[in-house]
Design a protein around this motif. Structure first.
Motif, mmCIF file in Angstrom:
data_model
loop_
_atom_site.group_PDB
_atom_site.id
_atom_site.type_symbol
_atom_site.label_atom_id
_atom_site.label_comp_id
_atom_site.label_asym_id
_atom_site.label_seq_id
_atom_site.Cartn_x
_atom_site.Cartn_y
_atom_site.Cartn_z
ATOM 1 N N HIS A 24 35.066 -50.855 -61.837
ATOM 2 C CA HIS A 24 35.567 -51.655 -60.836
ATOM 3 C C HIS A 24 35.906 -50.338 -59.735
ATOM 4 O O HIS A 24 36.429 -49.284 -60.188
ATOM 5 N N VAL A 25 35.072 -50.421 -58.681
ATOM 6 C CA VAL A 25 35.273 -49.580 -57.537
ATOM 7 C C VAL A 25 35.771 -50.052 -56.217
ATOM 8 O O VAL A 25 35.385 -51.048 -56.002
ATOM 9 N N THR A 26 36.808 -49.087 -55.825
ATOM 10 C CA THR A 26 37.192 -49.380 -54.239
ATOM 11 C C THR A 26 36.835 -48.377 -53.481
ATOM 12 O O THR A 26 36.942 -47.362 -53.604
ATOM 13 N N GLY A 27 36.024 -48.921 -52.502
ATOM 14 C CA GLY A 27 35.709 -47.917 -51.405
ATOM 15 C C GLY A 27 36.553 -47.940 -50.322
ATOM 16 O O GLY A 27 37.001 -48.831 -49.724
ATOM 17 N N PRO A 45 28.495 -45.398 -54.413
ATOM 18 C CA PRO A 45 29.490 -45.501 -55.400
ATOM 19 C C PRO A 45 29.414 -47.183 -56.005
ATOM 20 O O PRO A 45 30.298 -47.091 -57.016
ATOM 21 N N THR A 46 28.516 -47.853 -55.782
ATOM 22 C CA THR A 46 28.438 -49.035 -56.402
ATOM 23 C C THR A 46 27.149 -49.095 -57.442
ATOM 24 O O THR A 46 26.960 -48.794 -58.376
ATOM 25 N N THR A 47 26.029 -49.679 -56.818
ATOM 26 C CA THR A 47 24.855 -49.718 -57.281
ATOM 27 C C THR A 47 24.346 -48.451 -58.126
ATOM 28 O O THR A 47 23.909 -48.458 -59.390
ATOM 29 N N LEU A 48 24.384 -47.217 -57.152
ATOM 30 C CA LEU A 48 23.891 -46.269 -58.013
ATOM 31 C C LEU A 48 24.910 -45.460 -58.792
ATOM 32 O O LEU A 48 24.535 -44.487 -59.440
ATOM 33 N N TYR A 49 26.104 -46.084 -59.071
ATOM 34 C CA TYR A 49 27.029 -45.308 -59.710
ATOM 35 C C TYR A 49 27.138 -46.279 -60.964
ATOM 36 O O TYR A 49 27.005 -46.022 -62.097
ATOM 37 N N GLY A 50 28.100 -47.239 -60.822
ATOM 38 C CA GLY A 50 28.551 -48.378 -61.872
ATOM 39 C C GLY A 50 27.442 -48.729 -62.582
ATOM 40 O O GLY A 50 27.633 -48.726 -63.857
ATOM 41 N N CYS A 53 37.509 -50.562 -47.658
ATOM 42 C CA CYS A 53 36.081 -51.131 -47.146
ATOM 43 C C CYS A 53 35.639 -52.288 -48.076
ATOM 44 O O CYS A 53 35.200 -53.014 -47.688
ATOM 45 N N MET A 54 35.698 -51.876 -49.244
ATOM 46 C CA MET A 54 35.118 -52.922 -50.221
ATOM 47 C C MET A 54 35.616 -52.751 -51.577
ATOM 48 O O MET A 54 35.987 -51.701 -52.068
ATOM 49 N N GLU A 55 35.505 -53.883 -52.325
ATOM 50 C CA GLU A 55 35.780 -53.904 -53.813
ATOM 51 C C GLU A 55 34.821 -54.477 -54.471
ATOM 52 O O GLU A 55 33.988 -55.284 -54.168
ATOM 53 N N TRP A 56 34.070 -53.712 -55.615
ATOM 54 C CA TRP A 56 32.833 -53.892 -56.122
ATOM 55 C C TRP A 56 33.119 -53.760 -57.748
ATOM 56 O O TRP A 56 33.831 -52.859 -58.126
ATOM 57 N N ASP A 57 32.486 -54.802 -58.433
ATOM 58 C CA ASP A 57 32.674 -54.398 -59.904
ATOM 59 C C ASP A 57 31.254 -54.763 -60.765
ATOM 60 O O ASP A 57 30.505 -55.435 -60.004
ATOM 61 N N CYS A 58 31.113 -54.308 -61.935
ATOM 62 C CA CYS A 58 29.999 -54.443 -62.635
ATOM 63 C C CYS A 58 30.577 -54.643 -64.162
ATOM 64 O O CYS A 58 31.467 -54.045 -64.575
ATOM 65 N N GLY A 59 29.506 -55.172 -64.921
ATOM 66 C CA GLY A 59 29.943 -55.223 -66.355
ATOM 67 C C GLY A 59 30.882 -56.238 -66.838
ATOM 68 O O GLY A 59 30.903 -57.343 -66.375
ATOM 69 N N ASP A 60 31.408 -56.051 -68.105
ATOM 70 C CA ASP A 60 32.032 -57.071 -68.807
ATOM 71 C C ASP A 60 33.439 -56.670 -68.656
ATOM 72 O O ASP A 60 33.832 -56.099 -69.789
ATOM 73 N N GLN A 61 34.388 -57.281 -67.991
ATOM 74 C CA GLN A 61 35.820 -56.812 -67.965
ATOM 75 C C GLN A 61 36.498 -57.426 -69.234
ATOM 76 O O GLN A 61 37.072 -56.612 -69.932
ATOM 77 N N SER A 62 36.364 -58.728 -69.601
ATOM 78 C CA SER A 62 37.260 -59.226 -70.745
ATOM 79 C C SER A 62 36.652 -58.754 -72.034
ATOM 80 O O SER A 62 37.540 -58.378 -72.634
ATOM 81 N N GLY A 110 32.969 -42.394 -84.969
ATOM 82 C CA GLY A 110 32.318 -41.954 -83.669
ATOM 83 C C GLY A 110 31.385 -43.033 -83.057
ATOM 84 O O GLY A 110 30.907 -42.608 -82.007
ATOM 85 N N THR A 111 31.368 -44.193 -83.351
ATOM 86 C CA THR A 111 30.670 -45.234 -82.478
ATOM 87 C C THR A 111 31.818 -45.393 -81.238
ATOM 88 O O THR A 111 32.974 -45.906 -81.409
ATOM 89 N N ILE A 112 31.150 -45.484 -80.209
ATOM 90 C CA ILE A 112 31.894 -45.757 -79.115
ATOM 91 C C ILE A 112 31.901 -47.335 -78.887
ATOM 92 O O ILE A 112 30.820 -48.059 -78.906
ATOM 93 N N THR A 113 33.134 -47.989 -78.523
ATOM 94 C CA THR A 113 33.209 -49.311 -78.628
ATOM 95 C C THR A 113 33.361 -49.862 -77.179
ATOM 96 O O THR A 113 33.056 -51.199 -77.034
ATOM 97 N N GLY A 114 33.879 -49.115 -76.132
ATOM 98 C CA GLY A 114 33.973 -49.596 -74.875
ATOM 99 C C GLY A 114 34.317 -48.441 -74.004
ATOM 100 O O GLY A 114 34.911 -47.301 -74.224
ATOM 101 N N LEU A 115 33.888 -48.700 -72.654
ATOM 102 C CA LEU A 115 34.062 -47.814 -71.740
ATOM 103 C C LEU A 115 34.480 -48.618 -70.327
ATOM 104 O O LEU A 115 33.756 -49.456 -69.914
ATOM 105 N N LYS A 116 35.676 -48.193 -69.718
ATOM 106 C CA LYS A 116 36.322 -48.909 -68.813
ATOM 107 C C LYS A 116 36.483 -47.691 -67.516
ATOM 108 O O LYS A 116 37.189 -46.958 -67.950
ATOM 109 N N VAL A 117 35.977 -48.057 -66.355
ATOM 110 C CA VAL A 117 36.149 -47.115 -65.472
ATOM 111 C C VAL A 117 36.765 -47.739 -64.167
ATOM 112 O O VAL A 117 36.429 -48.742 -63.788
ATOM 113 N N ARG A 118 37.513 -47.133 -63.704
ATOM 114 C CA ARG A 118 38.466 -47.440 -62.400
ATOM 115 C C ARG A 118 37.992 -46.337 -61.422
ATOM 116 O O ARG A 118 38.778 -45.325 -61.527
#
Lengths: 797, 154
Positions: free
Chosen positions: A349-352, A329-334, A158-167, A304-312
């Motif tokens: 990155h979310v795939t609906g 699962p986009t605005t209210l999640y990512g 239905c859709m592909e959506w992403d947010c944040g800084d991939q690289s 213990g410092t978290i450096t990055g979080l990547k979510v698929r």
């Protein structure tokens, strides 16, 4: 006698505890007809033919209709096509015409003189089906060769959506001391309000007007969808009334095929039509929630410092789209994936995906529980990987109390900022209430005896008070999200508030009245809050997203300020004083008076007969060209959302022999900003915790490989019972929101958002000595037992 | 079939279909809509009434089986305008939110205390097993029942 901040008993309760309240099922109209809907028994099938002759011949049947009879009625709208994709939106019709994509989709309807006749007759409608292969898992549905549901959605996407800084996130993960990867399943839930859905529609042929009683959390939105999108008639032709509502939890926000069908039929048959959902229908035809499959990668340094979080994430949206399905699962999640933490790099990155399952949409928390589960599990995974205490990792990464307003990195919130917070303070209070250090000693002692005790934390934040209209528009939402309110002080001094928001158990009639009573200086008995009827209330977007007080309450507050201004002007005229010299004060007895500053002998009560209320309503002697009556309407569009937070701690004991998880204690410290009624807020937290705990341990919608819902009744879907839950231990910190004049944040969803990871973290902690790192929900005895068995045999996970 | 039932102290004579459930008789024939229907599998307990003083899920009983019985519904609990102590306690303790399960909860818990006037929390929670609530997490329902027990019941 101020009442804001006090545990005032609810004004709505007398009718509810005596059985006098009128819910939808309790309403009867003269000449009312009843319907039964023929629903698809197949998850994926083409409709070859429908023969209704036998059904139509049953005595008492008024008519039998199929989808072909409603081709003049538009398909249901999806006004939140998040992700920018709008050429593959597949929404339901009143009845499906060519094919069905989930069990429970309606294909024919019988209208009869009584419900039993309709139910008997609908079983005689003959449908010839061409059954197609089904797919129910969101990720599998995207694979090549999977059954295709809709021609316009290749690979069921239905859709592909992403947010944040991939690289930036990839780079951060590449240079972190450790990276932990985990697949997390956030299982599908079924909201299950105790009252199912229903609709009664009446059409007046003489003027073309519909009156629709329906189980609605958002009556004005329902009217908007009926008029502008579905029937193409102006607003004045549709009146929506939401009677007493027996819970919603999100599921009653949306437009549904049955509402459209019932309404269209009322015109077709020329008599009122009533539909009330059975519980079995509720399980297959009302929206579900959650259903994500997520791969998370979290990087951290040794300290213990978290450096990055990547979510698929693959988000299951069901066979067709519900009203705001893509937005959850986009605005209210990512956009919530930074949690309570100052994370330098985040990418999501979310795939609906369409699957042959029931529609998925907002369920209490709506996206935010899913995000919080990812973040709070990820933090525990880091702690486990580094051998650190989960409390320490949390403190290390918290957004510091002096950093507000805080904007998460990578433009994650698309321009919004966390309003206020003190995350350490809530954590400290919760640890103190728990006796954290003592528990760790007890846990060690218990392990030595072969008993598995565990403790889990969830230091959550959430986004409430949704939302600035312009921001939502940028997120793809096709409307606004302001609220409005009207306040009228009648000639006797009694105050009537009409509001566009809607109460289905939250107690608006009480908490809004508290606000009014304090602000105007009138008694609680003098304030009457009316809502839920589009005739007689100003427009509002409804009740969800913990927004009624933070948005709707502020609209009320603004109206009250205008009432007070006008009262002062009238008093100045009567006192022959300058208006700047007149003040509106609430005296020690809680009575609102207008008086000349410094001359309290020149004063007049506002809210009583022959008070200023009467001067205004009478209008005999008003200043200048002032209009009569204290009657003010205000709108409020928030500048930003509100961001409640807190710490929940759960202590469990896992039975090593059976895998059963028992909750020994549950401690919750929530900060929802300023509190109007602590009793009501606590009640919201209690109920939310129960639902969050239930997701962790018991609830889950189960589809078999053919797309049959096997958890389709209260016998099969595990709603928590009283004996499964403990009493909850609540604490509170109070950090006002600077984003609204009331300082409120919102309390309706905190429990659901916070509880689920707290419980799962506790169970994983209980089994940590067996090298258990994660178990997917629900943590049923069999699943936990299997995990214990596999670890005891030397396995890892 | 003809039945005679004493409902909330009032004698009723009705002709009902054999398949009519007690809950439908109360709601549709007598207009006592305080008794709710929340499921179709006898799990939720929203339809709980008293039959001859005992709590009963009125969806599990045919109207004809109530012939000759005394039935009390939520509408019959308050006497002369005074709330029953359990109704009052639910109000005082915020034992309800949406209110849909509440009539059944109140009928169940009044019968529970009649059987066991001094239940501990565990006994109250087990006594509520047959009634589902989705709003309160049961916390304040348990509190409301305990408060009535502590005050000496009714």
């Amino acid at each position: 006698m101020a009442v804001v901040g006090k545990a005032v008993k609810r004004k709505e309760d007398p009718r509810l505890i005596t059985g006098e309240a009128r819910y939808l099922e309790d309403i009867k109209l003269p000449g009312m007809t009843h319907i039964a809907i023929l629903r698809s028994p197949h998850a994926h099938a083409n409709i070859v033919s429908i023969n209704s002759e036998r059904a139509a011949a049953v005595p008492g049947v008024i008519g039998v209709f199929t989808g072909q009879d409603f081709m003049d009625v538009n398909p249901l709208p999806c006004p939140w096509p998040a992700g920018g994709v709008d050429n593959n939106l597949n929404t339901p019709r009143a009845l499906e015409v060519e094919k069905v994509t989930h069990v429970g989709a309606g294909v024919a309807v019988v209208v009869a003189e009584d419900r039993a006749t309709a139910q008997d007759a609908v079983e005689l409608v003959d449908v010839e089906w061409e059954v197609l292969p089904a797919v129910t898992d969101a990720e599998e549905a995207t694979f090549d060769g999977a059954p295709q549901l809709h021609e316009n959605a290749p690979n069921n996407v239905c859709m592909e959506w992403d947010c944040g800084d991939q690289s930036g996130t990839d780079a951060a993960l590449g240079s972190s001391d450790v990276v932990v990867k985990q697949r997390l399943r956030n299982q599908r839930l079924i909201p299950t309000p105790m009252e199912t859905r229903g609709c009664i529609a009446q059409h007046e042929a003489v003027n073309g007007e519909y009156t629709i009683w329906m189980t609605s959390q958002a009556p004005h939105v329902h009217r908007l969808l009926f008029t502008a999108f579905i029937f193409g008639v102006p607003e004045n032709k549709v009146r929506v009334i939401s009677p007493q509502i027996g819970g919603g939890f999100g599921a009653k926000i949306f437009m549904y095929p049955e509402y459209v069908l019932t309404t269209a039929l009322s015109k077709k048959v020329g008599r009122p039509v009533k539909w009330v959902e059975t519980r079995s229908e509720n399980y297959i035809a009302t929206t579900h929630g959650r259903d994500h499959v997520t791969d998370v990668e979290v990087g951290a340094n040794r300290d213990g410092t978290i450096t990055g979080l990547k979510v698929r994430t693959y988000a299951n949206l069901g066979g067709t789209l519900s009203t705001v399905a893509p937005g959850i699962p986009t605005t209210l999640y990512g956009r919530m994936l930074s949690g309570a933490y100052k994370l330098p790099n985040i990418y999501c990155h979310v795939t609906g995906v369409y699957t042959n399952t029931g529609m998925v949409d907002a369920y209490r928390g709506a996206g935010r529980p899913e995000a919080t589960y990812v973040v709070e599990r990820a933090v525990d995974l880091v702690a486990s990987e580094l051998g650190m205490d989960p409390v320490e990792v949390r403190r290390k990464n918290f957004v510091p109390a002096d950093s507000f307003p805080y904007e998460p990195s990578g433009n994650l919130l698309n321009g919004l900022s966390y309003d206020s917070g003190n995350y350490d303070k809530a954590l400290d209070m919760a640890l103190e209430m728990t006796g954290y250090e003592d528990f760790r000693a007890e846990q060690a002692a218990a392990r030595a005896e072969g008993r598995y005790l565990g403790i889990g934390l969830s230091t959550y934040i959430e986004i409430c008070g949704i939302a600035p209209s312009a921001w939502m528009f940028g997120e793809g939402w096709g409307a606004a999200l302001w609220e409005s309110a009207n306040v009228r002080m009648h000639i006797t001094g009694d105050v009537v508030v009409t509001s566009g928001s809607q109460s289905h158990g939250q107690g608006h009639e009480t908490s809004i009245a508290q606000l009014v009573a304090d602000e105007l200086g009138v008694s609680m008995d003098q304030v009457h809050v009316q809502h839920s009827d589009t005739l007689g209330t100003p427009f509002g977007y409804g009740t969800y997203g913990s927004r009624s007080t933070a948005v709707g309450g502020v609209a009320v507050w603004r109206s009250l300020q205008r009432i007070k201004e006008k009262a002062r002007a009238i008093a100045a005229h009567e006192f022959e004083a300058n208006v700047d010299d007149v003040e509106y004060v609430v005296n020690d007895e809680g009575v609102g008076v207008v008086q000349v500053k410094g001359s309290p002998d020149q004063s007049k009560v506002v809210g009583e007969f022959m008070g200023i209320a009467t001067s205004a309503a009478g209008g005999w002697d008003l200043p200048g060209d002032m209009e009569p009556f204290l009657d003010e309407t205000a709108y409020y569009d928030p500048p930003d959302c509100t961001y409640p937070f807190g710490t929940h701690i759960c202590i469990v004991e896992v039975d090593a022999e059976t895998g059963n998880v028992g909750i020994k204690r549950y401690i919750a410290v929530d900060d929802v900003g300023k509190v109007i009624n602590p009793m009501i807020v606590d009640g919201q937290v209690h109920g939310g915790i129960a639902q969050g705990v239930a997701q962790a341990l018991w609830e889950g919608a189960q589809y078999d490989e053919n797309g049959q819902l096997v958890s389709g009744s209260m016998m099969d879907y595990a709603i928590p019972r009283a004996d499964l839950l403990p009493s909850f231990e609540l604490g509170r910190t109070e950090t006002p929101s600077p984003n609204n004049p009331l300082g409120v944040k919102g309390a309706g969803e905190t429990g659901t958002i916070a509880a689920t990871p707290a419980v799962v973290n506790a169970v994983v902690d209980a089994l940590s000595h067996l090298n258990v790192r994660h178990i997917d929900m629900p943590l049923t005895p069999s699943r936990v037992w299997e995990t214990i068995q596999s670890r005891s045999n030397g396995g890892n996970s | 079939m003809k039945i005679s039932v004493n409902v909330n102290g009032s004698a009723q004579e009705n002709d009902v279909e054999a398949r009519t459930l007690l809950v439908n008789y109360l709601r549709d024939e007598l207009g006592l809509t305080g008794t709710k229907i929340g499921c179709d599998t006898s799990q939720c307990g929203a339809c709980t009434v008293h039959m001859d003083g005992k709590a009963l899920k009125s969806c599990t009983c045919l109207a004809v089986q109530a012939d000759g019985c005394d039935i009390t519904t939520i509408e019959g609990l308050a006497q002369n305008g005074d709330l029953h102590p359990m109704q009052q306690s639910f109000w005082d303790n915020h034992g309800l939110q949406c209110g849909f399960c509440t009539p059944g909860m109140i009928m169940t818990t009044t019968a529970l205390l009649a059987d066991n006037p001094n239940p501990d929390e565990d006994e109250i929670r087990h006594g509520l097993e047959g009634n589902l609530c989705r709003c309160t997490g049961y916390h304040n329902i348990v509190k409301a029942v305990a408060a009535v027990a502590q005050a000496g019941g009714d």
